[in-house]
Motif scaffolding. Structure first.
Motif, PDB file in Angstrom:
ATOM      1  N   ASN A  62      80.067  10.408  47.261  1.00  0.00           N
ATOM      2  CA  ASN A  62      81.339  10.095  46.619  1.00  0.00           C
ATOM      3  C   ASN A  62      81.023   9.079  45.523  1.00  0.00           C
ATOM      4  O   ASN A  62      80.551   7.970  45.815  1.00  0.00           O
ATOM      5  CB  ASN A  62      82.287   9.486  47.661  1.00  0.00           C
ATOM      6  CG  ASN A  62      83.613   9.080  47.053  1.00  0.00           C
ATOM      7  OD1 ASN A  62      83.737   8.958  45.835  1.00  0.00           O
ATOM      8  ND2 ASN A  62      84.598   8.860  47.899  1.00  0.00           N
ATOM      9  N   LEU A  63      81.263   9.441  44.285  1.00  0.00           N
ATOM     10  CA  LEU A  63      80.836   8.589  43.169  1.00  0.00           C
ATOM     11  C   LEU A  63      81.576   7.251  43.107  1.00  0.00           C
ATOM     12  O   LEU A  63      81.160   6.345  42.403  1.00  0.00           O
ATOM     13  CB  LEU A  63      81.006   9.330  41.840  1.00  0.00           C
ATOM     14  CG  LEU A  63      79.831  10.197  41.412  1.00  0.00           C
ATOM     15  CD1 LEU A  63      80.142  10.895  40.102  1.00  0.00           C
ATOM     16  CD2 LEU A  63      78.563   9.376  41.261  1.00  0.00           C
ATOM     17  N   MET A  64      82.667   7.126  43.837  1.00  0.00           N
ATOM     18  CA  MET A  64      83.364   5.836  43.856  1.00  0.00           C
ATOM     19  C   MET A  64      82.675   4.865  44.826  1.00  0.00           C
ATOM     20  O   MET A  64      82.931   3.667  44.792  1.00  0.00           O
ATOM     21  CB  MET A  64      84.831   6.034  44.243  1.00  0.00           C
ATOM     22  CG  MET A  64      85.610   6.846  43.202  1.00  0.00           C
ATOM     23  SD  MET A  64      87.377   6.915  43.508  1.00  0.00           S
ATOM     24  CE  MET A  64      87.431   7.869  45.026  1.00  0.00           C
ATOM     25  N   ASN A  65      81.817   5.415  45.691  1.00  0.00           N
ATOM     26  CA  ASN A  65      81.143   4.576  46.689  1.00  0.00           C
ATOM     27  C   ASN A  65      79.920   5.338  47.212  1.00  0.00           C
ATOM     28  O   ASN A  65      79.961   5.939  48.277  1.00  0.00           O
ATOM     29  CB  ASN A  65      82.114   4.251  47.827  1.00  0.00           C
ATOM     30  CG  ASN A  65      81.492   3.363  48.866  1.00  0.00           C
ATOM     31  OD1 ASN A  65      80.518   2.661  48.584  1.00  0.00           O
ATOM     32  ND2 ASN A  65      82.039   3.392  50.074  1.00  0.00           N
ATOM     33  N   THR A  66      78.827   5.292  46.458  1.00  0.00           N
ATOM     34  CA  THR A  66      77.644   6.072  46.846  1.00  0.00           C
ATOM     35  C   THR A  66      76.841   5.325  47.918  1.00  0.00           C
ATOM     36  O   THR A  66      77.123   4.158  48.212  1.00  0.00           O
ATOM     37  CB  THR A  66      76.724   6.332  45.628  1.00  0.00           C
ATOM     38  OG1 THR A  66      76.110   5.095  45.240  1.00  0.00           O
ATOM     39  CG2 THR A  66      77.489   6.934  44.459  1.00  0.00           C
ATOM     40  N   SER A  67      75.822   5.982  48.437  1.00  0.00           N
ATOM     41  CA  SER A  67      74.971   5.345  49.451  1.00  0.00           C
ATOM     42  C   SER A  67      73.726   4.715  48.829  1.00  0.00           C
ATOM     43  O   SER A  67      72.865   4.214  49.537  1.00  0.00           O
ATOM     44  CB  SER A  67      74.552   6.385  50.494  1.00  0.00           C
ATOM     45  OG  SER A  67      73.732   7.372  49.891  1.00  0.00           O
ATOM     46  N   PHE A  68      73.627   4.739  47.502  1.00  0.00           N
ATOM     47  CA  PHE A  68      72.419   4.248  46.845  1.00  0.00           C
ATOM     48  C   PHE A  68      72.412   2.720  46.734  1.00  0.00           C
ATOM     49  O   PHE A  68      73.467   2.094  46.615  1.00  0.00           O
ATOM     50  CB  PHE A  68      72.285   4.861  45.443  1.00  0.00           C
ATOM     51  CG  PHE A  68      72.210   6.364  45.438  1.00  0.00           C
ATOM     52  CD1 PHE A  68      71.195   7.022  46.118  1.00  0.00           C
ATOM     53  CD2 PHE A  68      73.155   7.116  44.755  1.00  0.00           C
ATOM     54  CE1 PHE A  68      71.129   8.411  46.123  1.00  0.00           C
ATOM     55  CE2 PHE A  68      73.100   8.500  44.747  1.00  0.00           C
ATOM     56  CZ  PHE A  68      72.087   9.149  45.436  1.00  0.00           C
ATOM     57  N   GLU A  69      71.211   2.164  46.736  1.00  0.00           N
ATOM     58  CA  GLU A  69      71.071   0.710  46.573  1.00  0.00           C
ATOM     59  C   GLU A  69      71.289   0.316  45.111  1.00  0.00           C
ATOM     60  O   GLU A  69      71.219   1.161  44.216  1.00  0.00           O
ATOM     61  CB  GLU A  69      69.670   0.279  47.018  1.00  0.00           C
ATOM     62  CG  GLU A  69      69.480   0.420  48.518  1.00  0.00           C
ATOM     63  CD  GLU A  69      68.091   0.003  48.955  1.00  0.00           C
ATOM     64  OE1 GLU A  69      67.324  -0.529  48.133  1.00  0.00           O
ATOM     65  OE2 GLU A  69      67.793   0.235  50.140  1.00  0.00           O
ATOM     66  N   ASP A  70      71.529  -0.963  44.890  1.00  0.00           N
ATOM     67  CA  ASP A  70      71.654  -1.471  43.521  1.00  0.00           C
ATOM     68  C   ASP A  70      70.398  -1.104  42.726  1.00  0.00           C
ATOM     69  O   ASP A  70      69.286  -1.077  43.283  1.00  0.00           O
ATOM     70  CB  ASP A  70      71.779  -3.002  43.513  1.00  0.00           C
ATOM     71  CG  ASP A  70      73.066  -3.502  44.152  1.00  0.00           C
ATOM     72  OD1 ASP A  70      73.901  -2.665  44.537  1.00  0.00           O
ATOM     73  OD2 ASP A  70      73.222  -4.733  44.260  1.00  0.00           O
ATOM     74  N   SER A  71      70.563  -0.885  41.432  1.00  0.00           N
ATOM     75  CA  SER A  71      69.421  -0.692  40.509  1.00  0.00           C
ATOM     76  C   SER A  71      68.440   0.375  40.987  1.00  0.00           C
ATOM     77  O   SER A  71      67.227   0.148  41.044  1.00  0.00           O
ATOM     78  CB  SER A  71      68.666  -2.020  40.314  1.00  0.00           C
ATOM     79  OG  SER A  71      69.535  -3.033  39.929  1.00  0.00           O
ATOM     80  N   SER A  72      68.968   1.524  41.372  1.00  0.00           N
ATOM     81  CA  SER A  72      68.121   2.595  41.898  1.00  0.00           C
ATOM     82  C   SER A  72      67.594   3.550  40.832  1.00  0.00           C
ATOM     83  O   SER A  72      66.541   4.148  41.013  1.00  0.00           O
ATOM     84  CB  SER A  72      68.903   3.442  42.913  1.00  0.00           C
ATOM     85  OG  SER A  72      69.177   2.718  44.077  1.00  0.00           O
TER      86      SER A  72
END
Ligand code: ZN
Length: 210
Positions: free
Chosen positions: A148-158
């Motif tokens: 979900n692009l409003m709240n992804t599971s990726f870390e900062d600065s990925s």
């Protein structure tokens, strides 16, 4: 930002005059040139009045919109690394041998199509779809990563680059998603995207509600 890009900053875009390539494509329904996705000198067929979504490359099936994404991706690579590639195909074939791209990561918000097919050759490539509100970002459903692009599971600065082509008009809170893209981009990273727009209007039209 180079002068070519600066010239595109005038908004609203009032110049809707068609150039000779567009006129030729509309008249004959085909065109030709080097495709920035597959890199081949090829014929682009099946142009319609909707030039943005038509003109399929005979080799890789990219349409005009995907070729524009590819063009901007190659421009952004050149701006950030100084290395010029003539196509996404060439970039993905050579990147693994170049030290500038050892930790290079691209996130694309779609898992189908010509551009995706070539980008999958890249080691640091990640692609996802939005598969429904019942799933958590980061889940894999039938082999497809859900985000979900409003709240992804990726870390900062990925990521060095995030790519989205006609995605943000489907997001209920698009500016929250822009903020999320900014969070997951590395400092100096780029978001390369398309959205439908009216060339003579300043204000948003609401097309998706949560
Ligand atoms: Zn092509």
């Amino acid at each position: 930002m180079n002068s070519n890009l600066s010239r595109l900053q005038i908004y609203p875009l009032t110049n809707s005059q068609l150039g000779w390539p567009e006129k030729l494509a509309l008249k004959s329904s085909f065109g030709f040139g080097i495709c920035p996705v597959c890199g081949k000198f090829t014929i682009f067929t099946n142009f319609t009045d909707n030039l943005r979504e038509s003109g399929l490359c005979k080799v890789c099936q990219s349409n005009n919109r995907k070729r524009q994404m590819a063009f901007m991706l190659l421009e952004a690579i050149y701006e950030t690394t100084g290395i010029k590639f003539s196509s996404v195909n060439e970039f993905t074939e050579q990147a693994s041998q170049l030290e500038q791209f050892v930790n290079f990561r691209i996130y694309n918000t779609e898992t189908t199509g010509s551009l995706h097919n070539y980008l999958t050759k890249l080691k640091g490539y990640k692609a996802s779809e939005y598969l429904g509100y019942e799933y958590e970002s980061g889940e894999t459903i039938h082999g497809i990563l859900h985000q979900n692009l409003m709240n992804t599971s990726f870390e900062d600065s990925s990521f060095d680059f995030v790519m989205s082509s006609d995605v943000f008009e489907h997001i209920p809170e698009p500016y929250q998603a822009f903020s999320e893209v900014n969070r997951i981009l590395k400092p100096g990273g780029r978001h390369i995207f398309t959205v439908p727009f009216y060339s003579d209007r300043y204000r948003d039209e609401v097309r998706a509600v949560g």
